[in-house]
Design a protein around this motif. Structure first.
Motif: not given
Ligand SMILES: C[S@@+](CC[C@H](N)C(=O)[O-])C[C@H]1O[C@@H](n2cnc3c(N)ncnc32)[C@H](O)[C@@H]1O
Length: 288
Positions: A237, A242, A246, A250, A252, A271, A273
């Protein structure tokens, strides 16, 4: 999907990783798969490590790979003949002297089954079960002095059953994903991008996985999305990660790191993703 141990046939036993592996996802696997697509064609796992996520879902059609050739050869040996691996393994004495002797042998100078037995033996007897190599690719972890079983034959048998018919390759992730097609699914668990002030573990191979590799991975993910391949990636993270993803979804996830160079176990957030919308966006927790 819950792990089930059957007393009746080994083929129904849910395999567990047969080695301890830095960054292993055993504790998180059940939670992660809640976020995987319900249907897909071929399953790809190009950062296989100990294989905990694969063992959890056991898809019929899969390509498993890792850049660590010794690790991959161990899976291949178990796939071909787990009994020979097991017999070689239990013959090796758990003493410091034997450990140092086995550690000094070039694994590629011995046959596939002995190489696999050495890999599991060193993993089980070395300090904290931490596979780490030097720049020349030599295993360099000290003796751990643990009195534990090297291998559970029932589990090795279940591992062998789960990988029959599965393609297992020692290749870089980019090469492994070259033949992916629309409707396939890729779970990516690379060596995590380093946290500031926190030394993440990334010496699984003689090559370190650096920032350039994370850019390369992001462009491979972009290409997968363009082809209609689903993917999910675990990573740290951090603002850098990130920013690379983008455009993607995503979430956590609280995660526990077992091997950490600065301290023992500690709780951190990582994360997950994905290039698809996850149906269930509730917070997931290890303590549940
Ligand atoms: C975080 S670990 C994967 C852990 C695994 N998910 C588990 O549950 O045990 C990352 C893996 O990436 C592999 N690796 C490092 N560089 C690679 C590369 N360029 N291509 C493919 N695999 C690589 C390492 O050998 C290591 O096994």
């Amino acid at each position: 999907m819950r792990p089930q141990k059957s007393n009746q046939t080994l083929i129904n036993m849910h395999p567990k990783p047969f080695i301890k592996w830095a960054g292993g996802k055993q504790a998180l696997a059940q939670k992660l798969i809640d976020y995987f697509p319900e249907k897909f064609n071929v399953y790809y796992e190009p950062f296989l490590g100990g294989g905990s996520v694969f063992f959890y879902i056991r898809p019929k059609s899969a390509l498993l790979s890792d850049y660590n050739e010794w690790l991959v050869n161990t899976f291949q040996a178990i796939q071909k003949n787990w009994v020979t691996v097991y017999q070689n393994l239990v013959e090796i004495e758990n003493t410091k002297e034997t450990f140092l002797h086995v550690r000094s042998i070039d694994p590629f100078s011995v046959d596939l089954f002995t190489r696999a037995a050495y890999f599991i033996y060193l993993n089980k007897t070395c300090f904290r079960g931490l596979f780490r190599v030097n720049k020349k690719g030599g295993f360099n972890v000290p003796y751990g002095s643990y009195q534990r079983r090297y291998a559970d034959p029932d589990n090795l048998h279940a591992v062998a059953n789960s990988i029959q018919g599965v393609d297992i390759q020692a290749v870089d992730f980019e090469m492994a994903l070259g033949n992916t097609k629309k409707g396939d699914f890729v779970y990516l668990d690379p060596p995590y991008y380093k946290f500031g002030g926190y030394s993440d573990f990334n010496r699984y191979t003689d090559q370190q996985f650096n920032e350039g590799d994370h850019y390369r991975l992001a462009s491979v993910c972009y290409e997968l999305s363009r082809k209609g391949v689903y993917w999910a990636q675990s990573n740290s993270n951090t603002p850098f990660i990130r920013s690379l993803y983008a455009e993607d979804s995503i979430i956590e996830i609280p995660a526990r790191r077992e091997i950490n160079l600065n301290s023992g176990a500690r709780n951190i957030t990582e994360l997950l993703i994905t290039n698809y919308e996850v149906a269930n966006k509730m917070q997931i927790s290890l303590s549940e």
